[in-house]
Design a protein around this motif. Sequence first.
Motif, PDB file in Angstrom:
ATOM      1  N   TRP A 132       0.808  -1.218   0.000  1.00 14.47           N
ATOM      2  CA  TRP A 132       0.000   0.000   0.000  1.00 14.47           C
ATOM      3  C   TRP A 132       0.843   1.271   0.000  1.00 14.47           C
ATOM      4  O   TRP A 132       0.313   2.362  -0.183  1.00 14.47           O
ATOM      5  CB  TRP A 132      -0.950   0.009   1.204  1.00 14.47           C
ATOM      6  N   MET A 133       2.162   1.137   0.188  1.00 18.61           N
ATOM      7  CA  MET A 133       3.007   2.326   0.152  1.00 18.61           C
ATOM      8  C   MET A 133       3.210   2.839  -1.267  1.00 18.61           C
ATOM      9  O   MET A 133       3.891   3.845  -1.475  1.00 18.61           O
ATOM     10  CB  MET A 133       4.341   2.053   0.837  1.00 18.61           C
ATOM     11  N   SER A 134       2.616   2.186  -2.239  1.00 19.44           N
ATOM     12  CA  SER A 134       2.523   2.707  -3.604  1.00 19.44           C
ATOM     13  C   SER A 134       1.067   3.036  -3.894  1.00 19.44           C
ATOM     14  O   SER A 134       0.222   2.129  -3.900  1.00 19.44           O
ATOM     15  CB  SER A 134       3.017   1.666  -4.625  1.00 19.44           C
ATOM     16  N   PRO A 135       0.720   4.296  -4.136  1.00 16.57           N
ATOM     17  CA  PRO A 135      -0.666   4.629  -4.476  1.00 16.57           C
ATOM     18  C   PRO A 135      -1.177   3.872  -5.693  1.00 16.57           C
ATOM     19  O   PRO A 135      -2.375   3.590  -5.798  1.00 16.57           O
ATOM     20  CB  PRO A 135      -0.614   6.143  -4.744  1.00 16.57           C
ATOM     21  N   MET A 136      -0.269   3.507  -6.606  1.00 14.27           N
ATOM     22  CA  MET A 136      -0.709   2.743  -7.783  1.00 14.27           C
ATOM     23  C   MET A 136      -1.129   1.329  -7.384  1.00 14.27           C
ATOM     24  O   MET A 136      -2.050   0.758  -7.969  1.00 14.27           O
ATOM     25  CB  MET A 136       0.390   2.714  -8.833  1.00 14.27           C
ATOM     26  N   ASN A 137      -0.470   0.746  -6.398  1.00 11.26           N
ATOM     27  CA  ASN A 137      -0.918  -0.546  -5.880  1.00 11.26           C
ATOM     28  C   ASN A 137      -2.283  -0.423  -5.206  1.00 11.26           C
ATOM     29  O   ASN A 137      -3.111  -1.336  -5.284  1.00 11.26           O
ATOM     30  CB  ASN A 137       0.085  -1.107  -4.881  1.00 11.26           C
ATOM     31  N   VAL A 138      -2.515   0.693  -4.545  1.00 10.57           N
ATOM     32  CA  VAL A 138      -3.780   0.876  -3.831  1.00 10.57           C
ATOM     33  C   VAL A 138      -4.944   0.956  -4.811  1.00 10.57           C
ATOM     34  O   VAL A 138      -6.083   0.629  -4.460  1.00 10.57           O
ATOM     35  CB  VAL A 138      -3.712   2.110  -2.902  1.00 10.57           C
ATOM     36  N   GLN A 170      -8.034  10.450  -6.877  1.00  9.87           N
ATOM     37  CA  GLN A 170      -7.259  11.072  -5.798  1.00  9.87           C
ATOM     38  C   GLN A 170      -5.915  10.368  -5.610  1.00  9.87           C
ATOM     39  O   GLN A 170      -4.901  11.019  -5.338  1.00  9.87           O
ATOM     40  CB  GLN A 170      -8.060  11.033  -4.504  1.00  9.87           C
ATOM     41  N   LEU A 171      -5.900   9.054  -5.759  1.00 12.45           N
ATOM     42  CA  LEU A 171      -4.648   8.307  -5.648  1.00 12.45           C
ATOM     43  C   LEU A 171      -3.664   8.741  -6.732  1.00 12.45           C
ATOM     44  O   LEU A 171      -2.461   8.860  -6.479  1.00 12.45           O
ATOM     45  CB  LEU A 171      -4.923   6.806  -5.776  1.00 12.45           C
ATOM     46  N   GLN A 172      -4.164   8.987  -7.934  1.00 13.24           N
ATOM     47  CA  GLN A 172      -3.286   9.435  -9.018  1.00 13.24           C
ATOM     48  C   GLN A 172      -2.681  10.796  -8.688  1.00 13.24           C
ATOM     49  O   GLN A 172      -1.495  11.045  -8.952  1.00 13.24           O
ATOM     50  CB  GLN A 172      -4.056   9.494 -10.332  1.00 13.24           C
ATOM     51  N   GLN A 173      -3.487  11.683  -8.117  1.00 10.79           N
ATOM     52  CA  GLN A 173      -2.966  13.000  -7.731  1.00 10.79           C
ATOM     53  C   GLN A 173      -1.843  12.872  -6.702  1.00 10.79           C
ATOM     54  O   GLN A 173      -0.808  13.541  -6.799  1.00 10.79           O
ATOM     55  CB  GLN A 173      -4.098  13.861  -7.169  1.00 10.79           C
ATOM     56  N   TYR A 283      -5.165   7.780   4.698  1.00  8.49           N
ATOM     57  CA  TYR A 283      -4.096   7.190   3.897  1.00  8.49           C
ATOM     58  C   TYR A 283      -3.464   8.222   2.968  1.00  8.49           C
ATOM     59  O   TYR A 283      -2.234   8.266   2.810  1.00  8.49           O
ATOM     60  CB  TYR A 283      -4.643   6.017   3.069  1.00  8.49           C
ATOM     61  N   LEU A 284      -4.268   9.054   2.326  1.00 13.39           N
ATOM     62  CA  LEU A 284      -3.714  10.056   1.421  1.00 13.39           C
ATOM     63  C   LEU A 284      -2.818  11.026   2.179  1.00 13.39           C
ATOM     64  O   LEU A 284      -1.770  11.451   1.673  1.00 13.39           O
ATOM     65  CB  LEU A 284      -4.846  10.815   0.719  1.00 13.39           C
ATOM     66  N   ASP A 285      -3.208  11.377   3.404  1.00 16.57           N
ATOM     67  CA  ASP A 285      -2.354  12.214   4.249  1.00 16.57           C
ATOM     68  C   ASP A 285      -1.041  11.506   4.562  1.00 16.57           C
ATOM     69  O   ASP A 285       0.019  12.143   4.625  1.00 16.57           O
ATOM     70  CB  ASP A 285      -3.069  12.552   5.566  1.00 16.57           C
ATOM     71  N   LEU A 286      -1.114  10.190   4.785  1.00 21.10           N
ATOM     72  CA  LEU A 286       0.088   9.417   5.123  1.00 21.10           C
ATOM     73  C   LEU A 286       1.117   9.499   3.996  1.00 21.10           C
ATOM     74  O   LEU A 286       2.305   9.779   4.247  1.00 21.10           O
ATOM     75  CB  LEU A 286      -0.315   7.963   5.390  1.00 21.10           C
TER      76      LEU A 286
END
Length: 303
Positions: A132-138, A170-173, A283-286
């Motif tokens: 999960w430390m990759s937003p693309m994986n999320v 949002q993950l892409q951003q 998570y996005l804040d993290l």
Amino acid sequence: MAKTIRTVCALACVALLTACGGGAATEGAKRPLVLTTFTVLADIAANVAGDKLQVESITKAGAEIHGYEPTPDDIKKATKADLILDNGLNLEAWFAQFVSEVDAPHVVVSDGVAPIDIAEDAYRGKPNPHAWMSPMNVRIYVDNMVRAFSSLDQAHAADFHANGENYKRQLQQVQDELTGSLHRLPSNERALVTCEGAFSYLARDAGLAERYIWPVNAEQQATPQQITRAIEFVNQNKVPAVFCESTVSDAPMRQVVSATGAAFGGVLYVDSLSGPEGPVPTYLDLIRHDARTIVAGLTGAAR
């Protein structure tokens, strides 16, 4: 007679209010309960679920997830769950025994992620669980959740799909912010040294060399040999700053700081969100916090 009429009216009003209140309570109780193994998954799941499902984390904010020991209350809560989500990739060592004691179905949200293998020590060759430390994986996590939630509550499948697509935007951003900020680092500063090897996916996305003291949190960690290897890496590569995670002691990394002169760049978050008033309530804040902390530490902006 008038008194009787007033009494009947009063009782009718009470019955009506009770029915209305009971209806609201029943409606709330009808929401299926989804449990996740840790707070990061709970936040992602809540974004996909919206107000259609009740999402809760088994572990609390700040908990160390790898060696967590479920409590009787955890088991009791799980017996009421309609679905349990876990990360997989050998993250939750306690989970197999936990789910064996409950009947709720479970879904592994990392299914479909291309794992990065751990490179050393007893965990060599096993998948690094911190996908999960990759937003693309999320994005893959989100797709798995959309399918699981749609199967659980088919009437709201369209809502889950829409919520998932919005969250993936949002993950892409956040991914663009992460790579944009870390790619600007000079070549001699493009190294990430942490306590646990939890940043392989983030380091890959951002083009950083990764070094850590121990590969995965365990009961016995930070051996003298591990600390020595970290010290040698920092000295050889002139790494300006090192970091540690919020759920473990930073004492071993402080030894690296003392032996090398590198700065302690700050606390990074991986396995747990903070409380609502803390620096990483979502998570996005993290991800944003970690990227900014790494950049500030390596460029000296934090010093």
